[in-house]
Design a protein around this motif. Structure first.
Motif, mmCIF file in Angstrom:
data_model
loop_
_atom_site.group_PDB
_atom_site.id
_atom_site.type_symbol
_atom_site.label_atom_id
_atom_site.label_comp_id
_atom_site.label_asym_id
_atom_site.label_seq_id
_atom_site.Cartn_x
_atom_site.Cartn_y
_atom_site.Cartn_z
ATOM 1 N N ILE A 67 0.855 -1.193 0.000
ATOM 2 C CA ILE A 67 0.000 0.000 0.000
ATOM 3 C C ILE A 67 0.891 1.243 0.000
ATOM 4 O O ILE A 67 0.592 2.239 0.669
ATOM 5 C CB ILE A 67 -0.981 0.024 1.199
ATOM 6 C CG1 ILE A 67 -0.233 -0.148 2.527
ATOM 7 C CG2 ILE A 67 -2.058 -1.026 1.052
ATOM 8 C CD1 ILE A 67 -1.115 0.116 3.748
ATOM 9 N N ASP A 68 1.964 1.210 -0.771
ATOM 10 C CA ASP A 68 2.954 2.288 -0.739
ATOM 11 C C ASP A 68 2.370 3.635 -1.161
ATOM 12 O O ASP A 68 2.685 4.668 -0.569
ATOM 13 C CB ASP A 68 4.141 1.938 -1.637
ATOM 14 C CG ASP A 68 4.974 0.795 -1.072
ATOM 15 O OD1 ASP A 68 4.839 0.507 0.135
ATOM 16 O OD2 ASP A 68 5.743 0.182 -1.839
ATOM 17 N N ALA A 69 1.532 3.653 -2.192
ATOM 18 C CA ALA A 69 0.957 4.919 -2.660
ATOM 19 C C ALA A 69 0.065 5.534 -1.589
ATOM 20 O O ALA A 69 0.125 6.748 -1.319
ATOM 21 C CB ALA A 69 0.166 4.692 -3.947
ATOM 22 N N GLN A 70 -0.758 4.699 -0.952
ATOM 23 C CA GLN A 70 -1.632 5.194 0.107
ATOM 24 C C GLN A 70 -0.806 5.653 1.309
ATOM 25 O O GLN A 70 -1.097 6.675 1.933
ATOM 26 C CB GLN A 70 -2.613 4.097 0.531
ATOM 27 C CG GLN A 70 -3.587 3.679 -0.554
ATOM 28 C CD GLN A 70 -3.074 2.532 -1.417
ATOM 29 O OE1 GLN A 70 -1.869 2.338 -1.552
ATOM 30 N NE2 GLN A 70 -3.989 1.778 -2.003
ATOM 31 N N LYS A 71 0.221 4.891 1.618
ATOM 32 C CA LYS A 71 1.088 5.226 2.746
ATOM 33 C C LYS A 71 1.750 6.590 2.539
ATOM 34 O O LYS A 71 1.831 7.407 3.459
ATOM 35 C CB LYS A 71 2.156 4.140 2.916
ATOM 36 C CG LYS A 71 2.971 4.252 4.193
ATOM 37 C CD LYS A 71 4.165 3.300 4.187
ATOM 38 C CE LYS A 71 3.784 1.864 3.896
ATOM 39 N NZ LYS A 71 4.958 0.969 3.999
ATOM 40 N N GLU A 72 2.217 6.847 1.319
ATOM 41 C CA GLU A 72 2.893 8.110 1.028
ATOM 42 C C GLU A 72 1.960 9.295 1.244
ATOM 43 O O GLU A 72 2.348 10.324 1.817
ATOM 44 C CB GLU A 72 3.420 8.084 -0.413
ATOM 45 C CG GLU A 72 4.332 9.263 -0.764
ATOM 46 C CD GLU A 72 3.553 10.502 -1.181
ATOM 47 O OE1 GLU A 72 4.051 11.630 -0.966
ATOM 48 O OE2 GLU A 72 2.433 10.349 -1.709
ATOM 49 N N LYS A 73 0.709 9.169 0.819
ATOM 50 C CA LYS A 73 -0.251 10.272 0.953
ATOM 51 C C LYS A 73 -0.564 10.559 2.420
ATOM 52 O O LYS A 73 -0.562 11.717 2.855
ATOM 53 C CB LYS A 73 -1.541 9.941 0.202
ATOM 54 C CG LYS A 73 -1.392 9.935 -1.304
ATOM 55 C CD LYS A 73 -2.712 9.554 -1.977
ATOM 56 C CE LYS A 73 -2.568 9.495 -3.488
ATOM 57 N NZ LYS A 73 -3.830 9.089 -4.148
ATOM 58 N N ILE A 74 -0.847 9.508 3.177
ATOM 59 C CA ILE A 74 -1.199 9.689 4.584
ATOM 60 C C ILE A 74 0.005 10.196 5.381
ATOM 61 O O ILE A 74 -0.116 11.099 6.222
ATOM 62 C CB ILE A 74 -1.722 8.373 5.194
ATOM 63 C CG1 ILE A 74 -2.958 7.888 4.447
ATOM 64 C CG2 ILE A 74 -2.044 8.567 6.677
ATOM 65 C CD1 ILE A 74 -4.134 8.806 4.529
ATOM 66 N N GLN A 75 1.168 9.629 5.123
ATOM 67 C CA GLN A 75 2.366 10.041 5.843
ATOM 68 C C GLN A 75 2.704 11.502 5.534
ATOM 69 O O GLN A 75 3.054 12.268 6.443
ATOM 70 C CB GLN A 75 3.536 9.126 5.471
ATOM 71 C CG GLN A 75 4.759 9.338 6.339
ATOM 72 C CD GLN A 75 5.841 8.298 6.043
ATOM 73 O OE1 GLN A 75 5.686 7.436 5.181
ATOM 74 N NE2 GLN A 75 6.948 8.396 6.769
ATOM 75 N N ARG A 76 2.600 11.888 4.278
ATOM 76 C CA ARG A 76 2.897 13.275 3.896
ATOM 77 C C ARG A 76 1.933 14.240 4.570
ATOM 78 O O ARG A 76 2.343 15.272 5.116
ATOM 79 C CB ARG A 76 2.824 13.419 2.376
ATOM 80 C CG ARG A 76 2.889 14.856 1.881
ATOM 81 C CD ARG A 76 2.990 14.936 0.374
ATOM 82 N NE ARG A 76 2.037 14.082 -0.302
ATOM 83 C CZ ARG A 76 0.750 14.385 -0.488
ATOM 84 N NH1 ARG A 76 0.280 15.532 -0.005
ATOM 85 N NH2 ARG A 76 -0.055 13.565 -1.140
ATOM 86 N N ASN A 77 0.637 13.925 4.545
ATOM 87 C CA ASN A 77 -0.358 14.794 5.169
ATOM 88 C C ASN A 77 -0.133 14.912 6.672
ATOM 89 O O ASN A 77 -0.230 16.004 7.247
ATOM 90 C CB ASN A 77 -1.760 14.244 4.904
ATOM 91 C CG ASN A 77 -2.854 15.238 5.242
ATOM 92 O OD1 ASN A 77 -3.073 16.230 4.554
ATOM 93 N ND2 ASN A 77 -3.568 14.961 6.332
ATOM 94 N N THR A 78 0.192 13.783 7.303
ATOM 95 C CA THR A 78 0.418 13.786 8.751
ATOM 96 C C THR A 78 1.677 14.558 9.107
ATOM 97 O O THR A 78 1.711 15.294 10.104
ATOM 98 C CB THR A 78 0.501 12.344 9.278
ATOM 99 O OG1 THR A 78 -0.664 11.612 8.864
ATOM 100 C CG2 THR A 78 0.586 12.324 10.796
ATOM 101 N N ALA A 79 2.722 14.421 8.306
ATOM 102 C CA ALA A 79 3.958 15.166 8.547
ATOM 103 C C ALA A 79 3.712 16.669 8.438
ATOM 104 O O ALA A 79 4.209 17.460 9.257
ATOM 105 C CB ALA A 79 5.039 14.722 7.559
#
Length: 290
Positions: A67-79
């Protein structure tokens, strides 16, 4: 003072105590240092309480595979959020067991040392969200209000309360609060075939949804970031199962040998989700330990 007046005053005092107990009380600050995750619950008396979660499942971002694409979006938003930069409320939708809530918990662990905290709120108690926001508005931490498995039936009060909060000034004006919600429904409400009949067509052929459809779309549109999750292929499922087996200290040779059993496990469950892969890994590791 005669006995009649004394008894009357005693009854009046007891009555006042019962009335005070029944009245709503201001939400009290919990011990924010007790945990990184909290739950909001309303007691039978109607009083809301935020309680620390004592045991939080340990999961890291690296544990979540395919789920790398989903992970990148959530991680970026949270950061962005914990750094005080603009960030969005998030709606995670899609197939069950694909890692939606696990990803939120993993982000909590990843950014807890930067002040990220999580408050889980059940959909039935979303009507109290303004009180929660007001309570934490002046805190230095960043709070994610987490609504898991969110969906509404027609007329539920939490639907309009959440819609108002997302669209209004309550959460938006509070830079230390975001709403993260997971759902199996893209638009959070049941959809029916008959609603397709409400669509209209313009002279140029453009399709316009009817009022009922617009109402259902309107809530999900208030989440600034949509992240979709999809069913896993067979190889993706096996990769996830291998990851969980490795995390449970199963040797590499045993992990390779476990592939046929993992496939049978998924076939029996009728699903190749990440949750099923995790459950298989626990069963297999338990049976082959020692």
């Amino acid at each position: 003072m005669d006995e009649t007046l004394t008894a009357f005053l005693a009854r009046a005092e007891r009555l006042m105590e019962r009335i005070e107990a029944a009245l709503p009380h201001r939400l009290e600050q919990p011990d924010w240092g007790a945990s990184i995750a909290f739950r909001y619950r309303r007691r039978s008396s109607g009083q809301g309480v935020i309680a620390a979660v004592g045991h939080i499942g340990a999961i890291g971002l690296a544990d979540l595979k395919e789920i790398d694409a989903q992970k990148e979006k959530i991680q970026r938003n949270t950061a962005q959020f914990v750094q005080g930069l603009p960030a969005n409320n998030v709606l995670l939708t899609g197939s069950r067991g694909t890692g939606k809530s696990s990803l939120i918990r993993a982000c909590l662990h990843a950014y807890a040392d930067q002040g990220l905290r999580l408050i889980e709120v059940d959909k039935a108690e979303l009507v109290d969200l303004p009180d929660i926001v007001e309570l934490v508005a002046q805190r230095p931490e960043k709070f994610v209000v987490f609504c898991d498995d969110l969906s509404f039936d027609e007329g539920e009060p939490g639907y309009k309360a959440l819609k108002s909060v997302l669209d209004g000034s309550v959460a938006a004006a509070t830079p230390n609060v975001l709403v993260y919600a997971t759902s199996n429904r893209r638009h959070l409400l049941p959809e029916y075939m008959a609603e397709n009949l409400t669509y209209t067509h313009g002279a140029d052929g453009e399709v316009h949804p009817g009022e009922v459809v617009e109402e259902k779309i309107s809530l999900s549109e208030r989440f600034g970031l949509w992240v979709s999750f999809y069913p896993f292929t067979q190889e993706e499922y096996l990769t996830i199962a291998a990851q969980w087996l490795s995390s449970l200290d199963v040797p590499a040779t045993a992990i390779a040998a476990a592939r046929p059993e993992a496939l049978v496990w998924a076939l029996e469950r009728g699903s190749r989700s990440g949750r099923v892969a995790y459950q298989f890994a626990r069963d297999y590791a338990g049976r082959h330990s020692g």
